[in-house]
Design an enzyme around this catalytic site. Structure first.
Site, PDB file in Angstrom:
ATOM      1  N   VAL A 471      29.061  11.357  19.063  1.00 17.43           N
ATOM      2  CA  VAL A 471      28.142  10.245  18.801  1.00 17.43           C
ATOM      3  C   VAL A 471      28.340   9.103  19.784  1.00 17.43           C
ATOM      4  O   VAL A 471      29.350   9.002  20.467  1.00 17.43           O
ATOM      5  CB  VAL A 471      28.298   9.734  17.353  1.00 17.43           C
ATOM      6  N   GLU A 472      27.307   8.242  19.854  1.00 19.48           N
ATOM      7  CA  GLU A 472      27.322   7.068  20.723  1.00 19.48           C
ATOM      8  C   GLU A 472      27.523   7.443  22.193  1.00 19.48           C
ATOM      9  O   GLU A 472      28.287   6.789  22.906  1.00 19.48           O
ATOM     10  CB  GLU A 472      28.413   6.076  20.279  1.00 19.48           C
ATOM     11  N   GLY A 473      26.864   8.478  22.632  1.00 22.28           N
ATOM     12  CA  GLY A 473      27.010   8.947  24.005  1.00 22.28           C
ATOM     13  C   GLY A 473      28.053  10.041  24.063  1.00 22.28           C
ATOM     14  O   GLY A 473      29.255   9.756  24.003  1.00 22.28           O
TER      15      GLY A 473
END
Length: 775
Positions: A471-473
Site C-alpha cells: 500500500v501507499e506505493g
C-alpha cells in the site's frame, strides 16, 4: 563559482590527511575545465537537450513542487556533516503524548485480541467505541477543532505500540490520521466544511476514508479513469461523476469519503478553478454542506486483505451528482486535487507504514529474542546456537536501524520540514527491513510461529507484512521510480534549474550557467572521491567508532554524488532505466539509514554495549552502498563511464565486507539477555498485564531463565546440588518455560468436523488387491 568554491574547501575534517592532495586535484580539474565553463555552449547542444529531455507533466510538476527538501540535498551535493544533523534535529514526546501512550493506548492494547479479531474479521464493538470516543481518530487534528494536536512523533509512537499488539487496530487508527481527508480539510477546506467536518472527525463521530486507487490506477494513481463533468442542475452547480475505487481502507464503515477524479468542463461553467484532478468529500448521509446527500454513492463490499481483519473495500457510483459544495475548498479548488494530495498525504507515508515496520522489528527483538533464550534444544538455549544467533543478530541490527530512521524522520518533521523523498525512503526501508526481521523471527520460533491461535504473537505481523509492502506505493516502484527519480530532480543542487532552463525553450543563458555548475559539481566530487578514499585508509576504527563510520559515510556520500552526476549523461533515459534507478535508490536509502544510525547513537551512546549494535548495522549499511554502486558501474549503458566511475570511487576494489561472526554473536546475546540494549530496542512494545499472555510470559521468563541456567551451571562446575532457594528459582523458571513452549490446538477448525463420514473407508484390502489384479 563562489558557491562551488565553498563546496570544495569546506568539505569537512574527515579528509584532513589529504587536504593538500584534494586541492591539487580540484585546481587541476578546474584548470582543465576552464575553457569549457567560460565558453558559451552552442545552440545545437541546447536544441539537442530540448529534444532528449522529456517534458515534465503536470502531475510530475505537482510532485516536484510539493513538500520541502531536507538534508538529502547534502547527499546529492556529496558532503554531509553529522554535526549538522545532531545540532539541527531533535525529537521527544510531549507530556500529553506520553500520557496518552501510557494510558489510553495501553488500555486499548489490553482490549485487543488479535486472534479473535481475525476470527471475526472485525474489531469488537467496544473497541470501535473506545477508539472513536478517546480521540484516536483525531490524534493529529489541531486542538482548535477538538483534536489532540499530536506531532508526527506522537502519532508514530501510538501506531507503533498498537502495531505490536494488533495490525488490525493499528491500520484502523492510522488511516484517519494519515490517509484520510482530515488533513486536506484542515489545509484547503472552506470555512463551512472545516466547521462542520473537523470537529466531527476529531470526536470520532464521522469515520473517514479516501478513494484514490482504482482498477486501472494503482501506483500510477494519476492515470485514474474516474471522471466527472461540470453541470448545472436545478440551479445548482455541480458535477456528474462516475467512479470505481478499490482497496479503500475503512470504506465499508466510512461515513464520509474523500474521492479523487478527473474533472472536465466542456460547457465552461466554472467561474474559478480549472479542469483536472479534483477532490470531493462525499457524506453517506445528507448534512448541512451537502443537504441532498449523494444519491447513488455505494460503499462496500469488503475485500479481505490476507485475513488480517481491517475494513477494506470499494467505493463506486455511476453518473452521480455531486454539488460543487462537496469539493474540498469549493469551486476554486477544482483541478488542484493532485497538488493537494502531494502536499498533504506524503508526510503520512513516512509515519504510519514505517511505524508498522518498527513495531514488527521491536516485537521480534522482545518476544523472539526472549523465546530463543527460554527455548532449549539439545539441553541448551537455542540462543546459544550459531545458526539461530545469525538470525537474532540480524533482528537486533534491523531494530536499531528502523528505530533510528524513525526518530530521524520524526525529528525532521518536528523541524517544520515535509520531505517527500525521505518519506519514500522511510516507507520503503522500514517496511522492507520489518519484513526481514519478521521472517528471521519466524525462522527462530519455528512451529510456534506457524501454529495460529491466541498464543501466537508473531503470525499476524508476518501475514500483514505484504500489506505494508504494497500500500501507499508498492515498494518495487517506490524503489525503482520514486526515491532516486524524484530525489535527483528535487535535491540535486543544479539539476532542477537546468531542467527548467530546457523546459522554457528559450533560456540558453540559463542552460549554459547550470550545465557549467553541474560540470564543476562533478569535478568537486571527483576530488572528494579520491581524497576521501585515501583518508579513510588512515582513519582508525578503535577509540572513535562514530567518527570512523562518519568518515566512511563521507567517502561513500561523495562516491554516490559523483555517480549521480555521471547518471545525468543518460538524460531523459535515466527516467526509464529502472534497474539503475533502483540501485541508485539503494545507495541513497542506505546513506539515509547510516546517517540516521549515527545521529541516533549520539543521543543513546550512554547505553552500555550499544556501540556493538551500531558497528553491526554500519557494516551492513556500508556494504549495501558499495554493492549498489558496483551494480551501477557494472551495468552503466554508456561505454567507459562505468569503469571510470569504478576507478574514481573504488580503485582498490571492494573494501566493505560482511560483519565478522564474533560481532554477530555479541549482538545476539545483547537482545536475548536482560541488557540495556534489549531494553532500548524493545521500548514501546506493549506487554499485557495478563500473566497468561504469551509476550508477558516471555518478558518475565528471560531473566528467570538466565538466572536458573547460571545456577545449574555453577552447580555442575562445583559438583553440588542446588540449595533450596536455588532449586525454587530453577523450578519456577522451568514451569514458566514449559508454558511458553506450548502451542494452540483446537477440537475443530472453521466449525468443521475433520473426522466426518467421508473419512470412513468403504473398501477393504482384499477388494483393493482384487481391483489391482483386474487392472
Amino acid at each position: 563559482s563562489v558557491v562551488g568554491k565553498r563546496e570544495v574547501w569546506q568539505f569537512g575534517s574527515v579528509c584532513n590527511p589529504s587536504h593538500t592532495m584534494h586541492r591539487v586535484l580540484v585546481k587541476a580539474g578546474r584548470a582543465a575545465l576552464a575553457p569549457a565553463t567560460r565558453r558559451t555552449f552552442i545552440k545545437p547542444a541546447y536544441d539537442l537537450a530540448k529534444k532528449v529531455m522529456p517534458k515534465i507533466s503536470n502531475t510530475e510538476a505537482a510532485a516536484l513542487s510539493s513538500g520541502t527538501i531536507s538534508w538529502e540535498q547534502d547527499l546529492f551535493a556529496g558532503d554531509l556533516k553529522l554535526k549538522k544533523l545532531v545540532s539541527t534535529y531533535d525529537v521527544k514526546l510531549t507530556a500529553e503524548e506520553q500520557s496518552f501512550l501510557d494510558n489510553e493506548t495501553e488500555v486499548l492494547c489490553e482490549m485487543l485480541d488479535q486472534h479473535q479479531i481475525e476470527e471475526d474479521q472485525n474489531l469488537p464493538p467496544e473497541v470501535w467505541k473506545y477508539i472513536r470516543e478517546n480521540g484516536f481518530f483525531g490524534m493529529v487534528m489541531p486542538k482548535k477543532w477538538g483534536g489532540l494536536g499530536f506531532s508526527g512523533h506522537g502519532h508514530a509512537c501510538v501506531i507503533e505500540k498498537l502495531g505490536g499488539r494488533s495490525p488490525t487496530a493499528a491500520t484502523t487508527v492510522a488511516v484517519p490520521n494519515s490517509l484520510g481527508p482530515g488533513e486536506l480539510l484542515n489545509h484547503y477546506g472552506t470555512p463551512e466544511q472545516q466547521e462542520f467536518y473537523l470537529p466531527r472527525l476529531a470526536a470520532g463521530i464521522d469515520i473517514p476514508c479516501f478513494g484514490l486507487t482504482g482498477p486501472a490506477s494503482g501506483s500510477d494513481a494519476a492515470s485514474m479513469r474516474d471522471a466527472g463533468v461540470v453541470v448545472e442542475e436545478n440551479g445548482v452547480l455541480g458535477m456528474r461523476v462516475t467512479f470505481s475505487k478499490r482497496y479503500i481502507t475503512l470504506a465499508p464503515v466510512a461515513t464520509v469519503i474523500g474521492l479523487a477524479f478527473k474533472l472536465s468542463d466542456p460547457n465552461k461553467l466554472l467561474t474559478v478553478g480549472q479542469e483536472g484532478i479534483t477532490v470531493a468529500l462525499l457524506p453517506t448521509e445528507p448534512n448541512p454542506t451537502v443537504p441532498q446527500g449523494i444519491p447513488g454513492l455505494r460503499t462496500g463490499p469488503r475485500h479481505n486483505p490476507l485475513g488480517v481483519g481491517f475494513m477494506n473495500g470499494t467505493v463506486q457510483g455511476e453518473d452521480v451528482f455531486i454539488p460543487m459544495s462537496a469539493v474540498i475548498g469549493g469551486e476554486a479548488r477544482c483541478g488542484f486535487g493532485w497538488n493537494m494530495l502531494m502536499e498533504c498525504l506524503g508526510e503520512g507515508r513516512g509515519i504510519s507504514l514505517p511505524a508498522g515496520g518498527v513495531a514488527a522489528s521491536r516485537l521480534c527483538a522482545l518476544a523472539v529474542g526472549g523465546y530463543a533464550r527460554v527455548r532449549k534444544q539439545f539441553k541448551v538455549p537455542i540462543a546459544e546456537m550459531e545458526g539461530v544467533q545469525e538470525k537474532l543478530a540480524n533482528m537486533g541490527a534491523i531494530t536499531f536501524q528502523v528505530a533510528a530512521a524513525q526518530g530521524m524522520f520524526n525529528a525532521v518533521l518536528a523541524n517544520g520540514e515535509k520531505p517527500p523523498v525521505l518519506s519514500a525512503i522511510m516507507k520503503h526501508e522500514c517496511t522492507e527491513l520489518g519484513r526481514v526481521a519478521t521472517l528471521e523471527g519466524m525462522d527462530v520460533v519455528g512451529g510456534a510461529g506457524i501454529s495460529r491461535g491466541p498464543m501466537n504473537y508473531l503470525a499476524s505481523a508476518y501475514v500483514n507484512t505484504p500489506v505494508s509492502i504494497t500500500v501507499e506505493g508498492a515498494n518495487a516502484l517506490t524503489r525503482s521510480l520514486i526515491i532516486f527519480g524524484q530525489g535527483l530532480t528535487r535535491s540535486h543542487p543544479h539539476l532542477l534549474h537546468l531542467i527548467q532552463a530546457i523546459q522554457k525553450g528559450d533560456d540558453m543563458d540559463g542552460f549554459n550557467e547550470h550545465l557549467s555548475l553541474i560540470i564543476r559539481h562533478a569535478a568537486t566530487n571527483l576530488g572528494r572521491c579520491v581524497t576521501r578514499g585515501l583518508a579513510v585508509q588512515l582513519t582508525p576504527k578503535s577509540g572513535d567508532l562514530p567518527g570512523y563510520y562518519e568518515a566512511q559515510l563521507g567517502r561513500l556520500t561523495a562516491n554516490f554524488a559523483l555517480c549521480a552526476d555521471v547518471g545525468l549523461t543518460l538524460g531523459g533515459g535515466l527516467k526509464t532505466a529502472e534497474f539503475l534507478s533502483g540501485r541508485y535508490a539503494d545507495a541513497l536509502s542506505n546513506l539515509y539509514m547510516g546517517y540516521a544510525a549515527l545521529w541516533y547513537y549520539q543521543s543513546h551512546k550512554h547505553v552500555k554495549d550499544l556501540d556493538k549494535v551500531l558497528d553491526l548495522a554500519m557494516y551492513d549499511v556500508c556494504h549495501n552502498i558499495q554493492e549498489a554502486l558496483f551494480g551501477i558501474q557494472a551495468n552503466f549503458p554508456v561505454p567507459l563511464l562505468g569503469p571510470i566511475m569504478k576507478a574514481a570511487t573504488f580503485p582498490r576494489g571492494r573494501e566493505y565486507h560482511a560483519a565478522p561472526d564474533k560481532l554477530r554473536k555479541q549482538v545476539s546475546e545483547l537482545i536475548t539477555t536482560p541488557t540495556e540494549v534489549r531494553a532500548l530496542l524493545t521500548e514501546n512494545v506493549f506487554v499485557s498485564k495478563n500473566p497468561n499472555d504469551r509476550v508477558n510470559q516471555i518478558s518475565r521468563a528471560v531473566s528467570m531463565a538466565v538466572e536458573a541456567d547460571k545456577i545449574m551451571s555453577a552447580c555442575r562446575k562445583a559438583k553440588r546440588q542446588p540449595t533450596t532457594e536455588e532449586q525454587a528459582k530453577i523450578d519456577a523458571a522451568e514451569e514458566l518455560r514449559e508454558q511458553i513452549i506450548q502451542v494452540d490446538a483446537f477440537p475443530t477448525l472453521a466449525n468443521q468436523e475433520h473426522n466426518h463420514q467421508g473419512m470412513t473407508p468403504t473398501w477393504t484390502v482384499q477388494r483393493a488387491a482384487a481391483e489391482k489384479v483386474a487392472q
